[in-house]
Design a protein around this motif. Structure first.
Motif: not given
Lengths: 239, 239
Positions: A133, A136-140, A142-146, A226, A228, A230-231
DNA sequence: CGCCCAATTGAAGACGCTCAAGGCTTGTGG
DNA sequence: CCACAAGCCTTGAGCGTCTTCAATTGGGCG
């Protein structure tokens, strides 16, 4: 010796005193390592798993040109290679970021104790899932956060994870990563990390200096990232 | 019905006929979904896990502005949310990419069968770890690979994973993702995906068109991606 | 035939990278 | 106790990859 590990487990599920005792008896050895040492090399068969007692470690993969991606940062109480129990060899290297103290758990002992206590096996399976989990948050990130959000995310996560094991509070935490290493976590260069860290400081969100992270405005930090939580699956429940 | 799932498991460990039978009996229901439907919503308690029988699905997380990161692509034979068995709720959404057929496995049944066959429990724990290993490889892509290598990596991985379950060969495989979705896997925009795909085609490496990936030069593709399939743990062994 | 969605292309701009130099802190040895 | 070295942080300038915005083309299907 296992206090922090038990604190981590207890944040998600009840842990019987029995387990703590049985686990303690498994430890075959404790070791100390200096900073920047590879502790578990990739693609080499392992016969024990390593629990981090003190200090910071990380796992990483790299490319041929030497550019490196840290896939996870470990804090005291974490198994750094619990997955070697199931996978036998790792697909990545595990190294120290600071001087550390670790405890070794022979896989054979882990096999016995998880067969004797199926609930403990479920707890460790759960921990494997928690690990995924976080990936996955790191994927988010690396892929999408500035850049700002990536660093804010890293700080938010570590503040929570360190808080669980008693190594941080709302004011901040000891954070020994260099800016190069922060870049290796967030997919940025050290130069850009430096500029982004300055932005966060100038915005009154967080301040990083020499081994310490001061969280000036936790709400702003979470908003920036952002974040959260919960992860991180912090509600305690039967597993 | 479970042929592809068994093929996937067998690529890593021996699977007894007994398990296949016991698993088959667990299925409470099969369902069909159209494309672009959420099958398992994030943060909602689950009582069963979902096995993908036909079609493509993915798991994703997104940010407030709607930008989305796909964290894993699923092919037939994959459990898309095995982790809900242990975690109870997911930290991400699971959706269909094409029309699909799935089978539902009640968690209660999974609990019973994994207690009855501890080796099967180890196999599924292993699968959780495999999932995490794929996440790590994607972290490396998202953090450090350039656009061409990211897409080459995605194609390399899917060619291997689809080959295992009999849905692809050295020439290529059916690949129904849109360029927007490829961008959501690789952290790129659809525009840049388009240009990068063109580069790969012009370099004679791989060709993507309407639902199909043709691998023109597998060696070049692997080189482009620095693809090392060891992270997919394909040697068969006792777990 | 016409609609819709995906793919494609162009142009301009932003975010983050590379290269390079200088400054600060810490530890070590004379 | 000071000098110096090493490592990390900091800043500047120019550049490149990838994004954004916008418009057009192409293919599949009712």
């Amino acid at each position: 010796m296992l206090e922090r590990h038990i604190l981590k487990l207890q944040a998600r599920a009840p842990v019987l005193a029995e387990y703590e005792q049985a686990l303690g008896e498994l430890i075959s050895e404790t070791r100390d390592y200096a900073a920047d040492q590879i502790v578990v090399p990739a693609y080499v068969e392992q016969v024990h798993s390593t629990l981090l007692l003190e200090g910071f470690m990380c796992r990483y993969k790299d490319l041929a040109d030497g550019r490196r991606q840290i896939t996870q940062v470990h804090v005291p109480g974490d198994f750094v290679d619990l997955h070697s129990f199931t996978l036998k060899y790792l697909d990545q290297d595990v190294m120290t970021l600071t001087p550390v103290k670790v405890a070794l758990f022979p896989h054979e002992g882990l096999r016995q104790v998880t067969e004797r206590y199926p609930a403990l096996a479920r707890i460790y399976w759960f921990n494997t899932n928690l690990d995924a989990a976080i990936h996955r948050e790191w994927e988010l990130s690396l892929g999408r956060r500035k850049a700002r959000a990536r660093i804010a995310m890293l700080l938010s996560e570590l503040q929570v994870r360190l808080g669980i094991v008693g190594l941080g509070d709302d004011a901040g935490f000891d954070f020994p990563l260099t800016q190069v290493e922060i870049g290796e976590c967030t997919g940025l260069t050290n130069v850009h990390v430096n500029r982004t860290v300055r932005e966060l400081r100038e915005a009154g969100v967080a301040e990083l200096r020499r081994g310490r992270a001061d969280i000036l405005d936790k709400a702003a930090l979470w908003r920036e990232a952002e974040f959260d939580p919960r992860y991180l699956y912090l509600q305690k429940r039967e597993r």
